[in-house]
Design an enzyme around this catalytic site. Structure first.
Site, PDB file in Angstrom:
ATOM      1  N   GLY A  14      -3.163   7.611   4.856  1.00 61.92           N
ATOM      2  CA  GLY A  14      -3.674   6.531   5.701  1.00 61.92           C
ATOM      3  C   GLY A  14      -4.912   5.858   5.151  1.00 61.92           C
ATOM      4  O   GLY A  14      -5.704   5.297   5.915  1.00 61.92           O
ATOM      5  N   LYS A  15      -5.078   5.865   3.829  1.00 62.81           N
ATOM      6  CA  LYS A  15      -6.265   5.258   3.217  1.00 62.81           C
ATOM      7  C   LYS A  15      -6.444   3.803   3.629  1.00 62.81           C
ATOM      8  O   LYS A  15      -7.529   3.381   4.024  1.00 62.81           O
ATOM      9  CB  LYS A  15      -6.176   5.321   1.686  1.00 62.81           C
ATOM     10  CG  LYS A  15      -6.311   6.678   1.064  1.00 62.81           C
ATOM     11  CD  LYS A  15      -6.346   6.592  -0.450  1.00 62.81           C
ATOM     12  CE  LYS A  15      -5.199   5.804  -1.047  1.00 62.81           C
ATOM     13  NZ  LYS A  15      -3.863   6.351  -0.697  1.00 62.81           N
ATOM     14  N   THR A  16      -5.366   3.028   3.493  1.00 67.88           N
ATOM     15  CA  THR A  16      -5.485   1.596   3.777  1.00 67.88           C
ATOM     16  C   THR A  16      -5.754   1.342   5.256  1.00 67.88           C
ATOM     17  O   THR A  16      -6.575   0.490   5.606  1.00 67.88           O
ATOM     18  CB  THR A  16      -4.215   0.855   3.334  1.00 67.88           C
ATOM     19  OG1 THR A  16      -4.012   1.069   1.931  1.00 67.88           O
ATOM     20  CG2 THR A  16      -4.340  -0.637   3.591  1.00 67.88           C
ATOM     21  N   LYS A  37      -8.461  -3.244  -4.327  1.00 62.37           N
ATOM     22  CA  LYS A  37      -7.482  -2.192  -4.604  1.00 62.37           C
ATOM     23  C   LYS A  37      -7.080  -2.416  -6.057  1.00 62.37           C
ATOM     24  O   LYS A  37      -6.154  -3.195  -6.338  1.00 62.37           O
ATOM     25  CB  LYS A  37      -6.275  -2.264  -3.671  1.00 62.37           C
ATOM     26  CG  LYS A  37      -5.370  -1.039  -3.799  1.00 62.37           C
ATOM     27  CD  LYS A  37      -4.323  -1.008  -2.701  1.00 62.37           C
ATOM     28  CE  LYS A  37      -3.378   0.189  -2.861  1.00 62.37           C
ATOM     29  NZ  LYS A  37      -4.068   1.484  -2.685  1.00 62.37           N
ATOM     30  N   SER A  41       1.086   0.134  -6.877  1.00 61.95           N
ATOM     31  CA  SER A  41       2.514   0.101  -7.192  1.00 61.95           C
ATOM     32  C   SER A  41       3.267  -0.101  -5.880  1.00 61.95           C
ATOM     33  O   SER A  41       2.681  -0.047  -4.805  1.00 61.95           O
ATOM     34  CB  SER A  41       2.950   1.392  -7.896  1.00 61.95           C
ATOM     35  OG  SER A  41       2.564   2.530  -7.153  1.00 61.95           O
ATOM     36  N   ASP A  54      -0.559  -3.192   1.162  1.00 63.01           N
ATOM     37  CA  ASP A  54      -1.872  -2.603   1.431  1.00 63.01           C
ATOM     38  C   ASP A  54      -2.996  -3.542   0.989  1.00 63.01           C
ATOM     39  O   ASP A  54      -3.997  -3.713   1.699  1.00 63.01           O
ATOM     40  CB  ASP A  54      -2.011  -1.262   0.704  1.00 63.01           C
ATOM     41  CG  ASP A  54      -1.128  -0.187   1.309  1.00 63.01           C
ATOM     42  OD1 ASP A  54      -0.619  -0.392   2.423  1.00 63.01           O
ATOM     43  OD2 ASP A  54      -0.948   0.863   0.657  1.00 63.01           O
ATOM     44  N   GLY A 119      -3.021   6.941  -3.841  1.00 63.07           N
ATOM     45  CA  GLY A 119      -2.707   8.360  -3.709  1.00 63.07           C
ATOM     46  C   GLY A 119      -3.969   9.178  -3.488  1.00 63.07           C
ATOM     47  O   GLY A 119      -4.864   8.775  -2.749  1.00 63.07           O
ATOM     48  N   TRP A 206      -2.730   9.033  15.908  1.00 65.48           N
ATOM     49  CA  TRP A 206      -1.561   8.354  15.350  1.00 65.48           C
ATOM     50  C   TRP A 206      -1.314   7.068  16.120  1.00 65.48           C
ATOM     51  O   TRP A 206      -1.389   7.031  17.356  1.00 65.48           O
ATOM     52  CB  TRP A 206      -0.353   9.272  15.443  1.00 65.48           C
ATOM     53  CG  TRP A 206       0.875   8.691  14.802  1.00 65.48           C
ATOM     54  CD1 TRP A 206       1.229   8.773  13.491  1.00 65.48           C
ATOM     55  CD2 TRP A 206       1.920   7.964  15.452  1.00 65.48           C
ATOM     56  NE1 TRP A 206       2.425   8.135  13.274  1.00 65.48           N
ATOM     57  CE2 TRP A 206       2.871   7.627  14.460  1.00 65.48           C
ATOM     58  CE3 TRP A 206       2.131   7.563  16.767  1.00 65.48           C
ATOM     59  CZ2 TRP A 206       4.030   6.911  14.750  1.00 65.48           C
ATOM     60  CZ3 TRP A 206       3.281   6.845  17.067  1.00 65.48           C
ATOM     61  CH2 TRP A 206       4.219   6.523  16.065  1.00 65.48           C
TER      62      TRP A 206
END
Length: 234
Positions: A14-16, A37, A41, A54, A119, A206
């Protein structure tokens, strides 16, 4: 000016979503925001070129106008590890090249800038370097996004150890619930709070879709103000 490198415990942590929430909170507090960013990929071919969902989400939360190529300088179509995607495209990724692409955005001097990795901390760039080498080259403090699900404690503690071993500051971390059915959810988060050597910046439940405005409401204003030196009004 405050700038941070955002990494995750693994892919789909959930970085973005969290980066967008952080940018949203800062932007709506009147701060100028920017993001990069450097490599992505899993991009889609459009009339304007390769575009990453993203990166576009980050762009939407930037108050400074950033052309896409500046925000995402290395974009690849296959949804595979960045070093493999780059290799197939005949491109060599390295920390020096990525750092050179990031620094013009940092030089804009936004009040709050995020550089989002891909990642986790040890995602390879090439045979010798990882994305962590980019964070080291930039010398940025790190925000760790913990995807809260089964196995996250081990991933989070190992990631924190690696960040500190690389000589960087772990500025804070966010508990992002990526599996709402995680057994003993609160106990897992309590363990993370007790064991991670940095302040928790928020416990984000969530949410689908992960709207930045909704997620931003679960970030801890006091923690952001103290840990990240953001000037956020009550």
């Amino acid at each position: 000016m405050s700038a941070f490198f955002v990494t995750g415990t693994d892919t789909d942590a959930g970085k973005t979503s969290i980066a967008c929430a952080l940018l949203h909170k800062a932007r709506h507090a009147g701060l100028t925001t920017a993001a990069v960013k450097p490599v992505a990929s899993g991009c889609t071919r459009t009339a304007a070129g390769l575009r990453n969902a993203d990166a576009l989400a980050l762009q939407a939360e930037c108050s400074l106008a950033l052309p896409y190529a500046r925000l995402n300088p290395f974009a690849f179509a296959p949804a595979i590890a960045p070093h493999l995607a780059a290799e197939e495209a005949g491109v060599r990724l390295d920390s020096a090249g990525l750092a050179a692409a990031v620094r013009p955005v940092l030089a804009l001097g936004a009040d709050f800038t995020l550089v989002e990795g891909a990642g986790g901390w040890r995602v390879p760039l090439n045979a010798d370097e990882d994305l962590s080498d980019l964070a080291i080259a930039l010398g940025l403090p790190v925000i760790l996004v913990v995807g809260v699900r089964l196995g996250c404690i081990n991933h989070a503690l190992l990631s924190a150890e690696a960040i500190l071993a690389d000589g960087l500051q772990l500025a804070g971390w966010v508990a992002n619930v990526s599996d709402p059915d995680t057994a003993r959810l609160e106990r897992n988060i309590e363990t993370l709070v007790a064991r991670l050597p940095a302040p928790c910046l928020g416990r984000v439940p969530w949410s689908q879709p992960p709207a930045p405005a909704t997620l931003a409401g679960h970030l801890d204003r006091a923690a952001l103000t103290q840990a990240l030196s953001l000037k956020l009004e009550a």
